[in-house]
Design a protein around this motif. Structure first.
Motif, PDB file in Angstrom:
ATOM      1  N   GLY A   1      -6.440   0.268   8.034  1.00  0.00           N
ATOM      2  CA  GLY A   1      -5.376   1.198   7.691  1.00  0.00           C
ATOM      3  C   GLY A   1      -4.558   0.670   6.528  1.00  0.00           C
ATOM      4  N   THR A   2      -3.764   1.527   5.962  1.00  0.00           N
ATOM      5  CA  THR A   2      -2.847   1.122   4.904  1.00  0.00           C
ATOM      6  C   THR A   2      -1.701   2.124   4.856  1.00  0.00           C
ATOM      7  N   GLU A   3      -0.812   1.966   3.892  1.00  0.00           N
ATOM      8  CA  GLU A   3       0.323   2.876   3.780  1.00  0.00           C
ATOM      9  C   GLU A   3       0.711   3.044   2.334  1.00  0.00           C
ATOM     10  N   PHE A   4       0.826   4.294   1.913  1.00  0.00           N
ATOM     11  CA  PHE A   4       1.391   4.594   0.603  1.00  0.00           C
ATOM     12  C   PHE A   4       2.916   4.566   0.695  1.00  0.00           C
ATOM     13  N   GLU A   5       3.546   4.160  -0.387  1.00  0.00           N
ATOM     14  CA  GLU A   5       4.995   4.315  -0.550  1.00  0.00           C
ATOM     15  C   GLU A   5       5.184   5.251  -1.744  1.00  0.00           C
ATOM     16  N   LEU A   6       5.131   6.542  -1.480  1.00  0.00           N
ATOM     17  CA  LEU A   6       5.217   7.522  -2.569  1.00  0.00           C
ATOM     18  C   LEU A   6       6.627   7.499  -3.157  1.00  0.00           C
ATOM     19  N   LYS A   7       6.745   6.992  -4.374  1.00  0.00           N
ATOM     20  CA  LYS A   7       8.047   6.837  -5.012  1.00  0.00           C
ATOM     21  C   LYS A   7       8.232   7.908  -6.080  1.00  0.00           C
ATOM     22  N   GLY A   8       9.390   8.520  -6.056  1.00  0.00           N
ATOM     23  CA  GLY A   8       9.686   9.574  -7.020  1.00  0.00           C
ATOM     24  C   GLY A   8      11.119  10.019  -6.898  1.00  0.00           C
TER      25      GLY A   8
END
Length: 493
Positions: free
Chosen positions: A266-273
């Motif tokens: 598994g992993t995790e995105f850190e969607l930054k905006g």
């Protein structure tokens, strides 16, 4: 700005703009359409059936059974029809929200792919692939009754996947792959200011009543009469890069039978905006004499923007498969996949400005808003067969049962349910030069018409409705169907 019930109401309505239901990225947002050769059998036994370079994705250990250099490239088209048969909503004050069912919310998606493998020596193979492992797109009409819960939802993920395999020369191979994924996400929705307007009307009426007999009006105190706000709009966009790993094993039991297994981390995105809010109500401090100084709306509206991040969990998964050549013309395939979607418990929108930005008013790097998800772990089961009609032509068929991870917290963003996947495929291979063309079509049959009953929930108590959201609610029943088509060209050099 002084803190008051109205000020807090404005703050809560503003934060609700970025409280896009987490199923935005959704009901298993994995994409099955990665290869026409595998799609023809509904991906059955793909981890045990390295037909071509697409094994880079399904099981990197399969590269050990390919000779020389291999390429595969193609594309798929996925068209989902998702339309509400009924839709109704109430605003914060419990009043009905006027609007329609939102139309068909899903447009066709185009999913390209490219894979390459190369044999280094008798023991080692390498390869890589470009593909779209995850994605989602939905867009409601602007007059959708549930527009305070969902408008546009987009997720695009592109992966570059290098891989290596080794074999012991005795039928056992092991492979290791890396997925370097770039993701872009977008959530939008309209904002409900009914609570703010209602408080303004109530406060104005109280002051007007208190001035009776004095010969004064609220205007004499500099207080503007209430006027309805236009609907606000929230737009959140972000992107990130994340990495996960895949390990695979392939065991050749005999010339006719082999088994495969892959496991993905598994992993995790850190969607930054940024979270951009338009139509934000403005307030001012009014000196109301005997009524004291109060913070009330002015009737003006403005825009605000704040840097945010949105964590997005990608689940661990494990897939097993088997291939058995029944006779010289018929091959049977079967497989199963288990995905740990339960790690996706919530969607949090988090300020990257320490809570000092124009949208949030929290202190420190805390959660601005929260949506309860609580997805469940899922299974997918596949069976398929290949009939080698002639040395050049083969026909394929497959079936898969695909479980949806969305359970109790179904939302307008992704009205999903369990589904049956039926596929047919054909393969032509040139005897002279080895060029191979695969084509496949599939249809998705959903087991239920999803029923959405959506509320806002507390971050501290994810199972409890947020009292600050008032009577805000959306109810809808959806009709779902889908079809897909894929084309692929492969060659061994």
């Amino acid at each position: 700005m002084k803190s008051s019930p109205l000020t807090r109401a404005i703050r809560l309505a503003t934060l609700a703009a970025v409280a896009a239901p987490a199923s935005v990225f959704a009901g298993g947002f994995s994409l099955n359409e990665q290869s026409a050769s595998a799609m023809g059998v509904a991906n059955a036994g793909a981890v045990a059936n390295p037909e071509n370079a697409t094994t880079v994705l399904f099981n990197p250990a399969g590269m050990s059974q390919l000779k020389g250099t291999n390429i595969s490239f193609g594309a798929a088209v996925l068209d989902i029809k998702a339309e509400a048969k009924s839709a109704s909503a109430t605003n914060t004050l419990g009043g009905p929200v006027n609007g329609g069912t939102g139309g068909d919310i899903a447009d066709p998606a185009f999913l390209p792919n490219f894979y390459l493998t190369h044999e280094i020596n008798d023991s080692i193979d390498v390869g890589f692939g470009f593909h779209a492992p995850y994605g989602l797109a939905a867009d409601y009409d602007d007059d959708f009754a549930g527009r305070y819960f969902a408008d546009k939802t987009e997720l695009t993920v592109i992966s570059f996947s290098p891989a290596i395999s080794v074999n012991n020369g005795k039928g056992l191979s092991m492979g290791l792959g890396l997925n370097i994924m770039y993701a872009e996400g977008k959530l939008t929705k309209f904002q409900d200011y009914s609570g703010i307007y209602g408080r303004w009307q109530q406060g104005y009426a109280q002051i007007e009543s208190g001035l009776q007999g004095t010969g004064m009006t609220p205007a004499d105190l500099g207080l503007a009469a209430p006027s309805a706000f236009e609907e606000g709009y929230a737009d959140i966009e972000g992107n990130d890069i994340a990495v996960n790993f895949r390990v695979g094993f392939l065991y050749e039991l005999s010339d006719r039978t082999q088994f495969g297994l892959t496991a993905q981390t598994g992993t995790e995105f850190e969607l930054k905006g940024d979270a951009e809010i338009s139509g934000l109500p403005q307030t001012a401090d009014y000196n109301l004499g005997a009524f004291g100084t109060q913070t009330l709306p002015t009737g003006a509206q403005a825009a605000a923007s704040e840097a945010v991040r949105v964590p997005l969990a990608i689940p661990e998964s494990i897939t097993v498969g088997a291939r058995h050549q029944l006779n010289d013309t018929v091959t049977l395939l079967a497989g199963a996949s288990y995905s740990r979607w339960s790690r996706f418990e919530e969607l949090d929108i988090i300020s990257r400005e320490g809570g000092t930005g124009a949208v949030s008013s929290v202190t420190g790097n805390e959660v601005i808003t929260h949506i309860t998800e609580k997805w469940k772990n899922t299974w997918q089961f596949n069976v398929g067969s290949i009939w080698q009609v002639t040395p050049e032509w083969a026909l394929k068929a497959g079936y898969a049962w695909d479980e949806s991870p969305v359970d109790n917290y179904l939302t307008a963003r992704i009205p999903s349910s369990d589904r049956h996947w039926l596929t047919l495929g054909g393969q032509w291979k040139s005897i002279d030069n080895g060029w191979t063309v695969d084509a496949a079509v599939g249809t998705l049959l959903f087991t239920d018409d999803p029923k959405v009953d959506e509320y806002s929930y507390l971050h501290a108590a994810p199972d409890q409705k947020d009292p600050n959201a008032g009577a805000s609610n959306y109810k809808g029943e959806y009709e779902l169907s889908a079809w897909s088509a894929s084309l692929q060209v492969s060659k061994a050099f």
